[in-house]
Design a protein around this motif. Structure first.
Motif, short mmCIF file in Angstrom:
data_model
loop_
_atom_site.label_atom_id
_atom_site.label_comp_id
_atom_site.label_asym_id
_atom_site.label_seq_id
_atom_site.Cartn_x
_atom_site.Cartn_y
_atom_site.Cartn_z
N TYR A 63 -3.38 -0.72 -2.76
CA TYR A 63 -4.21 0.03 -1.83
C TYR A 63 -3.56 1.36 -1.53
O TYR A 63 -2.33 1.50 -1.59
N GLN A 64 -4.39 2.33 -1.17
CA GLN A 64 -3.89 3.59 -0.65
C GLN A 64 -4.79 4.01 0.51
O GLN A 64 -6.01 3.84 0.44
N ILE A 65 -4.15 4.47 1.58
CA ILE A 65 -4.89 4.85 2.77
C ILE A 65 -4.62 6.31 3.11
O ILE A 65 -3.68 6.91 2.61
N TRP A 66 -5.49 6.85 3.96
CA TRP A 66 -5.44 8.25 4.37
C TRP A 66 -5.47 9.20 3.16
O TRP A 66 -4.77 10.20 3.11
N THR A 67 -6.31 8.85 2.20
CA THR A 67 -6.40 9.68 0.99
C THR A 67 -6.97 11.06 1.30
O THR A 67 -6.72 12.00 0.54
N ARG A 68 -7.69 11.20 2.41
CA ARG A 68 -8.19 12.54 2.77
C ARG A 68 -7.05 13.50 3.08
O ARG A 68 -7.21 14.70 3.06
N TYR B 27 0.81 -1.23 0.00
CA TYR B 27 0.00 0.00 0.00
C TYR B 27 0.83 1.27 0.00
O TYR B 27 2.04 1.25 0.26
N LEU B 28 0.14 2.36 -0.25
CA LEU B 28 0.69 3.71 -0.12
C LEU B 28 -0.11 4.40 0.98
O LEU B 28 -1.34 4.31 1.00
N CYS B 29 0.56 5.09 1.88
CA CYS B 29 -0.11 5.85 2.93
C CYS B 29 0.13 7.34 2.70
O CYS B 29 1.27 7.77 2.56
N HIS B 30 -0.95 8.11 2.67
CA HIS B 30 -0.87 9.55 2.42
C HIS B 30 -0.99 10.37 3.70
O HIS B 30 -1.12 11.60 3.62
N PRO C 170 -2.39 17.87 -2.70
CA PRO C 170 -3.13 18.12 -3.94
C PRO C 170 -2.39 17.76 -5.22
O PRO C 170 -3.00 17.38 -6.21
N TRP C 171 -1.07 17.81 -5.22
CA TRP C 171 -0.31 17.54 -6.45
C TRP C 171 0.02 16.07 -6.64
O TRP C 171 0.55 15.69 -7.69
N ALA C 172 -0.28 15.22 -5.63
CA ALA C 172 0.01 13.78 -5.76
C ALA C 172 -1.03 13.10 -6.64
O ALA C 172 -2.21 13.46 -6.61
N PRO C 173 -0.63 12.12 -7.43
CA PRO C 173 -1.59 11.41 -8.27
C PRO C 173 -2.63 10.67 -7.43
O PRO C 173 -2.37 10.33 -6.28
N ASP C 174 -3.77 10.41 -8.03
CA ASP C 174 -4.88 9.76 -7.33
C ASP C 174 -4.78 8.24 -7.34
O ASP C 174 -5.30 7.59 -6.47
N PHE C 175 -4.13 7.64 -8.30
CA PHE C 175 -4.05 6.18 -8.46
C PHE C 175 -5.44 5.55 -8.47
O PHE C 175 -5.80 4.78 -7.58
N PRO C 176 -6.26 5.86 -9.46
CA PRO C 176 -7.65 5.40 -9.48
C PRO C 176 -7.82 3.88 -9.55
O PRO C 176 -8.87 3.37 -9.20
N ASP C 177 -6.79 3.13 -9.95
CA ASP C 177 -6.90 1.67 -10.02
C ASP C 177 -6.67 0.99 -8.66
O ASP C 177 -6.85 -0.22 -8.55
N MET C 178 -6.28 1.76 -7.66
CA MET C 178 -6.06 1.20 -6.34
C MET C 178 -7.34 1.29 -5.51
O MET C 178 -8.12 2.22 -5.68
N THR C 179 -7.51 0.35 -4.58
CA THR C 179 -8.59 0.45 -3.60
C THR C 179 -8.17 1.53 -2.61
O THR C 179 -7.05 1.48 -2.08
N SER C 180 -9.05 2.50 -2.38
CA SER C 180 -8.71 3.65 -1.56
C SER C 180 -9.54 3.72 -0.28
O SER C 180 -10.72 3.34 -0.28
N PHE C 181 -8.91 4.22 0.76
CA PHE C 181 -9.57 4.42 2.05
C PHE C 181 -9.29 5.85 2.50
O PHE C 181 -8.13 6.27 2.50
#
Length: 134
Positions: free
Chosen positions: A102-107, A17-20, A111-122
């Motif tokens: 997966y990517q977490i803490w997307t909230r 995963y990626l954590c934001h 703003p300039w980081a990509p969204d990675f729409p193919d990942m499951t997001s939380f």
């Protein structure tokens, strides 16, 4: 980085995963933390490590583990009980095995980081049914 610490993981994990969150961004100096969750029981480390504890954006206390010699970031555990750990993907000898899904803490994503729409997001941390990490 310096080779003073080595580790092995017995059982592969599917939880890449990626954590934001702001804590991971500040600590790592980037837009996200790239990691693999592994069971602590399946993780073996050799060499001297050091740790510090902090309160994460989630409110949980976590321990950040580094190489005692060169201070490279290695992994993060919950504190004081660590049944699993979040292994820094950049520390892998073979980084081709890291495939974040997966990517977490997307909230908290910058703003300039990509969204990675193919990942499951939380929006916050992981919730619901997760892939195996052990």
């Amino acid at each position: 980085m310096c080779g003073a610490v080595r580790y092995e993981v017995e059982t592969p994990s599917e939880l890449h995963y990626l954590c934001h969150c702001s804590d991971c961004r500040k600590h790592g100096g980037g837009a996200w933390h790239a990691a693999i969750v592994v069971a602590s029981a399946d993780f073996k480390v050799t060499g001297e490590t050091a740790k510090s504890t902090v309160t994460a954006e989630s409110g949980r206390t976590i321990a950040r583990h580094i190489c005692a010699a060169c201070h490279s970031q290695l992994y993060v555990t919950q504190w004081p009980v660590a049944e699993r750990l979040s292994l820094k993907a950049g520390t892998l000898d073979d980084q081709s095995v890291f495939e974040p899904r997966y990517q977490i803490w997307t909230r908290s994503r910058v703003p300039w980081a990509p969204d990675f729409p193919d990942m499951t997001s939380f929006e916050q941390g992981f919730t619901g049914e997760l892939p195996k990490w052990r």
